[in-house]
Scaffold this motif. Structure first.
Motif, PDB file in Angstrom:
ATOM      1  N   ALA A  69      59.713  54.771  41.996  1.00  0.00           N
ATOM      2  CA  ALA A  69      59.244  53.446  41.588  1.00  0.00           C
ATOM      3  C   ALA A  69      60.431  52.588  41.164  1.00  0.00           C
ATOM      4  CB  ALA A  69      58.264  53.580  40.432  1.00  0.00           C
ATOM      5  N   PRO A  70      60.428  51.305  41.507  1.00  0.00           N
ATOM      6  CA  PRO A  70      61.528  50.434  41.100  1.00  0.00           C
ATOM      7  C   PRO A  70      61.482  50.170  39.596  1.00  0.00           C
ATOM      8  CG  PRO A  70      59.834  49.169  42.209  1.00  0.00           C
ATOM      9  CD  PRO A  70      59.438  50.606  42.321  1.00  0.00           C
ATOM     10  N   VAL A  71      62.664  50.068  38.993  1.00  0.00           N
ATOM     11  CA  VAL A  71      62.766  49.801  37.562  1.00  0.00           C
ATOM     12  C   VAL A  71      62.913  48.303  37.368  1.00  0.00           C
ATOM     13  CG1 VAL A  71      64.106  50.244  35.480  1.00  0.00           C
ATOM     14  CG2 VAL A  71      63.829  52.038  37.181  1.00  0.00           C
ATOM     15  N   PRO A  72      62.045  47.685  36.548  1.00  0.00           N
ATOM     16  CA  PRO A  72      62.172  46.246  36.324  1.00  0.00           C
ATOM     17  C   PRO A  72      63.487  45.917  35.608  1.00  0.00           C
ATOM     18  CG  PRO A  72      60.200  47.126  35.240  1.00  0.00           C
ATOM     19  CD  PRO A  72      60.908  48.254  35.873  1.00  0.00           C
ATOM     20  N   ALA A  73      63.998  44.722  35.812  1.00  0.00           N
ATOM     21  CA  ALA A  73      65.269  44.311  35.217  1.00  0.00           C
ATOM     22  C   ALA A  73      65.215  44.337  33.689  1.00  0.00           C
ATOM     23  CB  ALA A  73      65.636  42.918  35.706  1.00  0.00           C
ATOM     24  N   SER A  74      64.048  44.078  33.103  1.00  0.00           N
ATOM     25  CA  SER A  74      63.934  44.063  31.646  1.00  0.00           C
ATOM     26  C   SER A  74      64.082  45.455  31.030  1.00  0.00           C
ATOM     27  CB  SER A  74      62.588  43.469  31.240  1.00  0.00           C
ATOM     28  OG  SER A  74      61.530  44.269  31.749  1.00  0.00           O
TER      29      SER A  74
END
Length: 109
Positions: free
Chosen positions: A76-81
């Motif tokens: 899963a992609p990690v959000p920038a925040s």
């Protein structure tokens, strides 16, 4: 013949002090019993039963895996925040031993 010493009459303070001590003890015991009864009481509708944690169920072994619905997605992609929170710590390891030569360079201020 020995002289008899006059005995002082007992003051009322001694009886009042004993009465206070007994009253405080009774109040302490009552509060303790109330706390025990309150702790044993079950709150209605709190939580839900966990059948997989029941005492009659076999314990999970080291090779057992969580159900598919509960496994995290490693792709899963990690959000920038959240990227900064997931970054590894790269500072010096904490130690109880001072670095070599640090005491000689201190000025004592």
């Amino acid at each position: 013949m020995a002289k008899h010493k006059k005995q002082k009459p007992k003051s009322r303070k001694a009886g009042v002090s004993t009465l206070r001590t007994v009253a405080l003890g009774v109040v302490g015991i009552a509060v303790g019993l109330f706390g025990v009864l309150l702790a044993r009481r079950k709150a209605p509708g709190e939580g839900h039963a966990a059948p997989d944690l029941a005492l009659d169920k076999p314990r999970a072994a080291t090779g057992d895996r969580a159900p598919e619905a509960f496994r995290p997605d490693p792709t899963a992609p990690v959000p920038a925040s959240e990227r900064e929170a997931l970054r590894p710590a790269t500072g010096p390891a904490p130690s109880i031993v001072a670095p070599r030569g640090s005491m000689a360079s201190q000025t004592g201020a």
